[in-house]
Write a protein that holds these residues in place. Structure first.
Motif, PDB file in Angstrom:
ATOM      1  N   GLU A 578      53.417 -16.079 -29.088  1.00  0.00           N
ATOM      2  CA  GLU A 578      52.235 -15.547 -29.781  1.00  0.00           C
ATOM      3  C   GLU A 578      52.325 -14.038 -29.968  1.00  0.00           C
ATOM      4  O   GLU A 578      51.995 -13.509 -31.036  1.00  0.00           O
ATOM      5  CB  GLU A 578      50.973 -15.915 -28.996  1.00  0.00           C
ATOM      6  CG  GLU A 578      50.627 -17.395 -29.054  1.00  0.00           C
ATOM      7  CD  GLU A 578      49.512 -17.765 -28.096  1.00  0.00           C
ATOM      8  OE1 GLU A 578      48.996 -16.837 -27.420  1.00  0.00           O
ATOM      9  OE2 GLU A 578      49.148 -18.946 -28.009  1.00  0.00           O
ATOM     10  N   CYS A 581      54.910 -13.402 -32.600  1.00  0.00           N
ATOM     11  CA  CYS A 581      54.374 -13.767 -33.913  1.00  0.00           C
ATOM     12  C   CYS A 581      53.439 -12.675 -34.440  1.00  0.00           C
ATOM     13  O   CYS A 581      53.451 -12.364 -35.637  1.00  0.00           O
ATOM     14  CB  CYS A 581      53.644 -15.099 -33.812  1.00  0.00           C
ATOM     15  SG  CYS A 581      53.054 -15.742 -35.393  1.00  0.00           S
ATOM     16  N   THR A 582      52.637 -12.080 -33.548  1.00  0.00           N
ATOM     17  CA  THR A 582      51.779 -10.958 -33.957  1.00  0.00           C
ATOM     18  C   THR A 582      52.619  -9.786 -34.446  1.00  0.00           C
ATOM     19  O   THR A 582      52.287  -9.126 -35.445  1.00  0.00           O
ATOM     20  CB  THR A 582      50.901 -10.512 -32.777  1.00  0.00           C
ATOM     21  OG1 THR A 582      50.123 -11.624 -32.313  1.00  0.00           O
ATOM     22  CG2 THR A 582      49.970  -9.385 -33.182  1.00  0.00           C
ATOM     23  N   SER A 585      54.009 -10.680 -37.865  1.00  0.00           N
ATOM     24  CA  SER A 585      53.008 -10.720 -38.936  1.00  0.00           C
ATOM     25  C   SER A 585      52.710  -9.320 -39.477  1.00  0.00           C
ATOM     26  O   SER A 585      52.376  -9.162 -40.652  1.00  0.00           O
ATOM     27  CB  SER A 585      51.722 -11.358 -38.422  1.00  0.00           C
ATOM     28  OG  SER A 585      51.112 -10.539 -37.434  1.00  0.00           O
ATOM     29  N   SER A 588      55.610  -8.642 -41.869  1.00  0.00           N
ATOM     30  CA  SER A 588      56.045  -9.819 -42.649  1.00  0.00           C
ATOM     31  C   SER A 588      56.264  -9.507 -44.124  1.00  0.00           C
ATOM     32  O   SER A 588      57.003 -10.235 -44.800  1.00  0.00           O
ATOM     33  CB  SER A 588      55.017 -10.945 -42.500  1.00  0.00           C
ATOM     34  OG  SER A 588      53.746 -10.497 -42.943  1.00  0.00           O
ATOM     35  N   PHE A 623      58.335 -21.692 -35.317  1.00  0.00           N
ATOM     36  CA  PHE A 623      58.295 -20.241 -35.530  1.00  0.00           C
ATOM     37  C   PHE A 623      59.574 -19.765 -36.218  1.00  0.00           C
ATOM     38  O   PHE A 623      59.532 -18.917 -37.126  1.00  0.00           O
ATOM     39  CB  PHE A 623      58.112 -19.529 -34.186  1.00  0.00           C
ATOM     40  CG  PHE A 623      58.124 -18.034 -34.284  1.00  0.00           C
ATOM     41  CD1 PHE A 623      57.078 -17.350 -34.876  1.00  0.00           C
ATOM     42  CD2 PHE A 623      59.199 -17.300 -33.802  1.00  0.00           C
ATOM     43  CE1 PHE A 623      57.087 -15.970 -34.982  1.00  0.00           C
ATOM     44  CE2 PHE A 623      59.219 -15.926 -33.901  1.00  0.00           C
ATOM     45  CZ  PHE A 623      58.157 -15.254 -34.488  1.00  0.00           C
ATOM     46  N   PHE A 666      53.566 -17.737 -43.918  1.00  0.00           N
ATOM     47  CA  PHE A 666      53.606 -17.144 -42.593  1.00  0.00           C
ATOM     48  C   PHE A 666      52.215 -16.699 -42.133  1.00  0.00           C
ATOM     49  O   PHE A 666      51.888 -16.785 -40.949  1.00  0.00           O
ATOM     50  CB  PHE A 666      54.572 -15.951 -42.582  1.00  0.00           C
ATOM     51  CG  PHE A 666      54.900 -15.460 -41.207  1.00  0.00           C
ATOM     52  CD1 PHE A 666      55.899 -16.062 -40.468  1.00  0.00           C
ATOM     53  CD2 PHE A 666      54.195 -14.414 -40.630  1.00  0.00           C
ATOM     54  CE1 PHE A 666      56.194 -15.628 -39.185  1.00  0.00           C
ATOM     55  CE2 PHE A 666      54.481 -13.971 -39.359  1.00  0.00           C
ATOM     56  CZ  PHE A 666      55.490 -14.583 -38.622  1.00  0.00           C
ATOM     57  N   THR A 667      51.380 -16.247 -43.061  1.00  0.00           N
ATOM     58  CA  THR A 667      50.014 -15.847 -42.703  1.00  0.00           C
ATOM     59  C   THR A 667      49.222 -17.035 -42.176  1.00  0.00           C
ATOM     60  O   THR A 667      48.487 -16.936 -41.191  1.00  0.00           O
ATOM     61  CB  THR A 667      49.310 -15.230 -43.911  1.00  0.00           C
ATOM     62  OG1 THR A 667      50.063 -14.118 -44.379  1.00  0.00           O
ATOM     63  CG2 THR A 667      47.909 -14.766 -43.548  1.00  0.00           C
ATOM     64  N   TYR A 670      50.461 -17.921 -38.667  1.00  0.00           N
ATOM     65  CA  TYR A 670      49.951 -16.991 -37.664  1.00  0.00           C
ATOM     66  C   TYR A 670      48.478 -17.276 -37.354  1.00  0.00           C
ATOM     67  O   TYR A 670      48.051 -17.264 -36.188  1.00  0.00           O
ATOM     68  CB  TYR A 670      50.125 -15.561 -38.160  1.00  0.00           C
ATOM     69  CG  TYR A 670      49.543 -14.510 -37.250  1.00  0.00           C
ATOM     70  CD1 TYR A 670      49.984 -14.374 -35.941  1.00  0.00           C
ATOM     71  CD2 TYR A 670      48.546 -13.647 -37.700  1.00  0.00           C
ATOM     72  CE1 TYR A 670      49.452 -13.406 -35.104  1.00  0.00           C
ATOM     73  CE2 TYR A 670      48.001 -12.675 -36.866  1.00  0.00           C
ATOM     74  CZ  TYR A 670      48.457 -12.566 -35.567  1.00  0.00           C
ATOM     75  OH  TYR A 670      47.923 -11.618 -34.734  1.00  0.00           O
TER      76      TYR A 670
END
Length: 684
Positions: A578, A581-582, A585, A588, A623, A666-667, A670
């Motif tokens: 997580e 991933c933040t 993003s 991205s 992911f 991807f948005t 997330y």
């Protein structure tokens, strides 16, 4: 029937009798002892602020043990603001404060005639007892004097020779005292007689009607005195025994409700300002208006009584109502600095310990004080809130997590009122936090490391990170930003091993927040993969329901018996993904994403190969697929542009439309990951 004593006899009774003097000494001793627990010393003096500060530091510097590790709060962190910034409070809260001189024309109405008759009988009986006692004292003293004269003949001759001079001198003194004190004594006696009368509901209704019809009515002072008695209801002091008595709960409720609802409007009417007048106009009235000389004592009595009432009342709804009504009169505190400071002290206590509604009301009133009054009040509010936050964040668990978050958000809202003043405190605080890291990295002692691996240190660091994120774009906080990043990386470098995974993940989250706010790249992925390597990527058998549920948000250090548990390792992997991933993003749609994602994707594929649990493998694989798809899309778009890497404007405008598209792959991935994380935390 006994008559009322004359002036000379009453004066002699008040000053000359041994029994009266003895009783006064007892009363003085009693009230000195009683006042000590209410914030004063044994001699009735205000306590030393340095002593209070020392006691506060002792409380917040004690050793604590927690599942997140031993907590040792460094003294330097607890005193981040320095001793010179402590709030100095004036001692203007004696028992007699808050009372106003009343007009004798103000009516007192009894419920029936029998009450008047019984009151007269009581007064006659009281005077008769006093007369008898005084006569006995005079006879006793005369008898002792006669014995002395019979024994000592020389003293008798000397006394006889001086008798005429003494009588002449006594006549001169008594004449002067009668001329100077007759009017004052009569006024005091009439006032004391009247204020001893109980106030009935009928009397109170008449007073309220008189004040409503004419704010200049003499009944206003009686109402404010009665309101002061209500603030001390049930508390015996040397003054309120002689004041108007509250005879019923109806009177108590009525006077509090009327004064709180109407006082602000009455004060504004007496000053000649409208109810919707701004603070600047009222401040001008306070400085230059002649009316303020008469209204000022009334306002001061109102605030003193309200502050006493805040200390006495325990009912939450009444406290909330009282705070709400005081909010409209905050501007008048500009003339009473010591009262404003005492009010802030009470508000901070309610803000940190009260129920949700009371805490919110106290914060809103504190915000009004900080915004409407001078910068001194802002500094007092901000520093008092920060000290209280430091003292209250020693532990974090499910029961107080929401309270700590509320204290953080409300403190940040106060600091946003004056960012420049708050910036100075933030620089000083982060400097102290950095000094602790620097000292610990040099010594590497366990007790020094424990000063960092505790909730107080981490919460203070997180608080100033949020302050930077909230105000970075509108203010020049680059120096503060750099200092915070260095401190966070310093903290992560001091702790190794899987037990400190929750601490490292919290540091990674703070770095993500700073990077997202500033737009500067911070290498968070290296810290995340260090965490993934420490977990061992979840292998082994599942222990089933015997394992306790874990919530990493309330941990800094993992207990040793949970290190090899399947549930802990799986939770660490999810949290690490997580955080990563933040980080992804944020970049991205940046033109440099293909280069930034190369090494993280290689390391993620290795983690996927080592993982044996299907849920973890599925999460990592999803992911990787989303990151590769986003990378390929951005690489295709980048191949079609013609600007150079030095063209910063074109780089900033690259894929500008795609950034605002919430439906991008991807948005959406997330967003779903954040939603799943929230659901998982709610279940825990």
């Amino acid at each position: 029937m006994a008559k009322k004593l004359g002036k000379k006899a009453r004066k002699f009774a008040r000053k000359g009798l041994q029994t009266v003097q003895k009783q006064k000494r007892k009363q003085r001793t009693f009230f000195k002892k009683k006042s000590a627990p209410r914030g004063r010393g044994l001699n009735g003096e205000a306590p030393d602020e340095n002593e209070e500060n020392l006691n506060h530091e002792r409380n917040v510097s004690q050793l604590d043990q927690n599942v997140g590790g031993g907590h040792v709060f460094d003294k330097n962190i607890g005193n981040l603001l320095g001793e010179e910034d402590e709030v100095e409070l004036e001692d203007d809260f004696s028992d007699s404060d808050g009372y106003l001189s009343e007009d004798t024309e103000c009516p007192y109405i009894s419920e029936n005639e029998n009450e008047n008759i019984s009151r007269d009988d009581t007064a006659r009986g009281t005077f008769q007892e006093e007369n008898t006692e005084i006569k006995m004292q005079i006879a006793k003293q005369k008898k002792e004097l006669d014995k002395l004269l019979a024994k000592d003949k020389e003293f008798a001759k000397f006394l006889e020779s001086r008798r005429s001079q003494l009588e002449q001198y006594d006549r001169m003194v008594s004449d002067d005292e009668e001329v100077e004190g007759d009017e004052e004594e009569e006024e005091e006696e009439e006032q004391e007689e009247q204020t001893r009368q109980p106030v009935t509901q009928t009397t109170l209704d008449v007073w309220c009607w008189l004040v409503t019809e004419d704010p200049n009515s003499p009944a206003l002072r009686n109402l404010l005195n009665l309101y002061h008695n209500a603030s001390l209801f049930g508390v015996i002091t040397s003054r309120n025994e002689k004041s108007a008595q509250i005879v019923s709960h109806e009177v108590y409720s009525t006077v509090i409700n009327f004064v709180l609802c109407e006082a602000d409007g009455i004060f504004r009417a007496l000053l000649g300002v409208a109810e919707n007048s701004n603070a600047e106009r009222i401040l001008m009235k306070l400085k230059s208006s002649k009316e303020w000389l008469n209204v000022g004592p009334l306002v001061k009595s109102y605030f003193k009584s309200s502050i006493k009432l805040l200390n006495q009342v325990t009912d939450t709804m009444l406290l909330v109502f009282l705070l709400f009504r005081l909010m409209s009169s905050v501007v008048f505190l500009h003339a009473f600095s010591s009262l404003g400071r005492r009010l802030i002290k009470i508000l901070v206590r309610f803000w940190s310990t009260g129920e949700d509604q009371l805490s919110t009301s106290a914060f809103l009133l504190m915000k009004e004080v900080a915004s409407q009054l001078s910068s001194d009040y802002f500094n007092i509010c901000m520093k008092a809130m920060y000290r209280t936050f430091v003292a209250r964040c020693k532990f974090v668990d499910d029961s107080n997590l929401a309270r700590i978050d509320f204290m953080k958000s409300s403190f940040l809202e106060i600091t946003s009122l004056d960012v420049q003043q708050s910036y100075l405190v933030a620089v000083s605080s982060l400097q102290r936090l950095g000094d602790v890291v620097k000292h610990s990295s040099t010594t590497k002692k366990k007790e020094d490391l424990m000063k960092i691996n505790n909730w107080q240190y981490i919460n203070c660091l997180n608080l100033w990170v949020k302050f930077i994120c909230l105000n970075y774009k509108e203010n020049n906080l680059q120096q503060l930003f750099d200092k915070a990043v260095r401190v966070i990386f310093g903290v992560t470098s001091l702790f190794t091993g899987p037990r400190f995974l929750p601490l490292k993940l919290k540091c990674a989250q703070m770095l993500n927040d700073l990077s997202l706010t500033s737009g500067h790249f911070i290498p968070v992925s290296s810290l995340v993969f260090e965490c993934l390597d420490l977990t061992g990527v979840v292998t082994g058998k599942m222990d089933g329901d015997e394992e306790p549920r874990l919530k990493l948000s309330t941990l800094l250090k993992v207990p040793g018996n949970l290190l090899k548990s399947r549930r802990f390792q799986e939770e660490c992997v999810r949290s690490s993904v997580e955080v990563l991933c933040t980080h992804f993003s944020q970049w991205s749609f940046h033109v440099s994403l293909p280069e930034l994602s190369t090494i993280p994707l290689i390391l993620l594929k290795r983690c996927h190969e080592k993982a044996t649990v299907e849920s973890v493998r599925r999460l990592i694989k999803r992911f990787i697929d989303q990151a590769e798809q986003n990378r390929d899309f951005l690489q295709m778009k980048r191949d079609g542009v013609s600007f150079s890497p030095n063209d910063q404007t074109s780089i900033d405008n690259f894929l500008l439309l795609e950034k605002s598209n919430v439906k991008s792959s991807f948005t959406q991935f997330y967003a779903s990951m954040l939603q799943n994380s929230q659901i998982r935390n709610m279940v825990k």
